[in-house]
Design a protein around this motif. Structure first.
Motif, short mmCIF file in Angstrom:
data_model
loop_
_atom_site.label_atom_id
_atom_site.label_comp_id
_atom_site.label_asym_id
_atom_site.label_seq_id
_atom_site.Cartn_x
_atom_site.Cartn_y
_atom_site.Cartn_z
N LYS A 274 21.46 -16.03 -25.31
CA LYS A 274 22.30 -15.80 -23.98
C LYS A 274 23.61 -15.88 -24.18
O LYS A 274 24.32 -15.41 -23.11
CB LYS A 274 21.62 -16.45 -22.93
N VAL A 275 24.05 -16.62 -25.10
CA VAL A 275 25.57 -16.85 -25.29
C VAL A 275 26.33 -15.50 -25.85
O VAL A 275 25.95 -14.88 -26.50
CB VAL A 275 25.92 -18.10 -26.13
N ASP B 114 31.86 -15.80 -23.74
CA ASP B 114 31.73 -16.93 -23.34
C ASP B 114 32.51 -17.81 -24.27
O ASP B 114 32.81 -18.77 -23.91
CB ASP B 114 30.09 -17.29 -23.46
N LEU C 62 27.98 -24.34 -25.87
CA LEU C 62 27.43 -23.20 -25.11
C LEU C 62 26.01 -23.10 -25.51
O LEU C 62 24.98 -22.74 -24.71
CB LEU C 62 28.05 -22.09 -25.30
N GLU D 96 23.95 -25.38 -23.93
CA GLU D 96 23.63 -25.20 -22.30
C GLU D 96 22.84 -24.04 -22.15
O GLU D 96 22.07 -24.08 -21.11
CB GLU D 96 25.11 -24.93 -21.71
N LYS D 97 22.99 -23.04 -22.99
CA LYS D 97 22.20 -21.97 -22.84
C LYS D 97 21.34 -21.80 -24.27
O LYS D 97 21.51 -22.14 -24.97
CB LYS D 97 23.00 -20.63 -22.47
N SER D 98 20.57 -20.61 -24.41
CA SER D 98 19.87 -20.44 -25.58
C SER D 98 20.98 -19.89 -26.27
O SER D 98 21.88 -19.01 -25.87
CB SER D 98 18.79 -19.69 -25.47
#
Length: 75
Positions: A28-29, A33, A20, A23-25
Motif C-alpha cells: 500500500k506504500v 508516500d 511507512l 504503518e501500512k503494508s
C-alpha cells in the motif's frame, strides 16, 4: 563513493520507508508516500533505489546484519 550528504539522504529514504511499511503494508506504500515523508524529490529517490521493493530488501538486509553482529543473549 557516496558522500556524507548522500549517505544522509539514503538513510532518510530508508527511515521514511521503514516507518511507512510499519504503518501500512508494503503493497500500500507508494514512492510518492516515501518521498513526501523523506522530504525529497522523486528523482532523488531513484538516484538511490530502483523501487520500494529494493528499499524493503535493504531494510531487511541491514536488520539481518544487525542481528548477526549483536548477540541475542549474553551470559
Amino acid at each position: 563513493m557516496i558522500t556524507k550528504k548522500g549517505m544522509e539522504t539514503r538513510n532518510q529514504i530508508i527511515e521514511a520507508s521503514e516507518q511507512l511499511f510499519m504503518e501500512k503494508s508494503v503493497n500500500k506504500v507508494t514512492i510518492n508516500d516515501i518521498v513526501q515523508r523523506a522530504g525529497i524529490a522523486k528523482g532523488t529517490f531513484y538516484l538511490y533505489f530502483d523501487s520500494k521493493e529494493t528499499v524493503f530488501v535493504n531494510i531487511n538486509l541491514s536488520q539481518d546484519d544487525h542481528f548477526k553482529s549483536e548477540p541475542l543473549y549474553t551470559f
